[in-house]
Write a protein that holds these residues in place. Structure first.
Motif, mmCIF file in Angstrom:
data_model
loop_
_atom_site.group_PDB
_atom_site.id
_atom_site.type_symbol
_atom_site.label_atom_id
_atom_site.label_comp_id
_atom_site.label_asym_id
_atom_site.label_seq_id
_atom_site.Cartn_x
_atom_site.Cartn_y
_atom_site.Cartn_z
ATOM 1 N N TRP A 22 6.628 7.342 3.448
ATOM 2 C CA TRP A 22 7.367 6.159 3.007
ATOM 3 C C TRP A 22 7.149 5.791 1.540
ATOM 4 N N TRP A 143 5.843 -4.209 -3.357
ATOM 5 C CA TRP A 143 6.503 -4.312 -2.060
ATOM 6 C C TRP A 143 7.817 -5.082 -2.142
ATOM 7 N N VAL A 147 12.201 -6.266 3.237
ATOM 8 C CA VAL A 147 11.798 -5.453 4.381
ATOM 9 C C VAL A 147 10.352 -5.773 4.745
ATOM 10 N N PRO A 149 7.410 -3.906 6.238
ATOM 11 C CA PRO A 149 6.776 -2.706 6.774
ATOM 12 C C PRO A 149 5.499 -3.052 7.524
ATOM 13 N N ARG A 183 10.555 3.786 0.881
ATOM 14 C CA ARG A 183 11.228 2.933 1.870
ATOM 15 C C ARG A 183 11.009 1.447 1.663
ATOM 16 N N TYR A 184 9.839 1.070 1.131
ATOM 17 C CA TYR A 184 9.453 -0.338 1.156
ATOM 18 C C TYR A 184 9.107 -0.933 -0.211
#
Length: 194
Positions: A22, A143, A147, A149, A183-184
């Motif tokens: 990720w 971050w 989202v 995570p 992803r994050y």
């Protein structure tokens, strides 16, 4: 910063192989346009998640200053470093706002997953300007606020990339850019004005 600081007692989480899925270091380093011979301050280096791949990217002619305020993190990083043949990583125990690095010594001042922990971000931006060469770059990876995570900091502790861009602009950085990473995370970059 202490109530938001990632605890050194959980350092093994930073080396979890799942993290590579990720937040791939190669993707981030590619977005940073790291070049052979660069000198990089990896501020908040932790266990070296980015320090090691950056070391390979800058090569023997480059240098990585792995800066962290927690001695336990640097001890973990040193254990890993001692198992390699790398000679271009130097460990520095210092806080982000007072790294002790020489003035105008770095091509890149990189902070990964640290921005949300820092109380005096203005001091860190002034330190980055002091440490960076003319035309040097700052890059902040942190971050995303949209989202949640597993294992990330609470949403209430996160900072929007637009806020980070505004802080860079106020500190006199130019050529600002923002993009998502992995992803994050988001990645914000700026250049020290000539």
């Amino acid at each position: 910063m202490d109530d938001r600081r990632f605890p050194a007692s959980q350092a093994q989480r930073l080396d979890d192989p799942e993290r590579l899925l990720w937040l791939p270091p190669a993707e981030v380093i590619g977005a940073l346009s790291v070049r052979s011979g660069d000198t990089i301050a990896d501020v908040g280096a932790g266990t070296g998640y980015f320090s090691f791949p950056m070391s390979h990217a800058v090569g023997a002619a480059g240098k990585i200053y792995a800066v962290d305020g927690q001695g336990e993190m640097l001890a973990w990083l040193k254990l890993k470093l001692d198992k390699t043949a790398l000679t271009n990583i130097e460990l520095i125990r210092a806080e982000a706002g007072q790294t002790g690095l020489p003035a105008s010594s770095c091509d890149l001042f990189f902070l990964a997953n640290l921005w949300h922990e820092i109380e005096d971000r203005v001091a860190v931006l002034f330190e980055a300007r002091r440490v960076l060469k003319q035309g040097g770059r700052i890059a902040i990876l942190d971050w995303r606020t949209d989202v949640e995570p597993v294992g990330g900091p609470p949403l209430a502790h996160r900072i929007a990339p637009s806020d980070a861009l505004g802080e860079l602009r106020l500190a006199g950085f130019e050529q600002l850019a923002s993009a998502n990473a992995g992803r994050y995370s988001w990645l914000v970059q700026g250049e020290k004005a000539q």
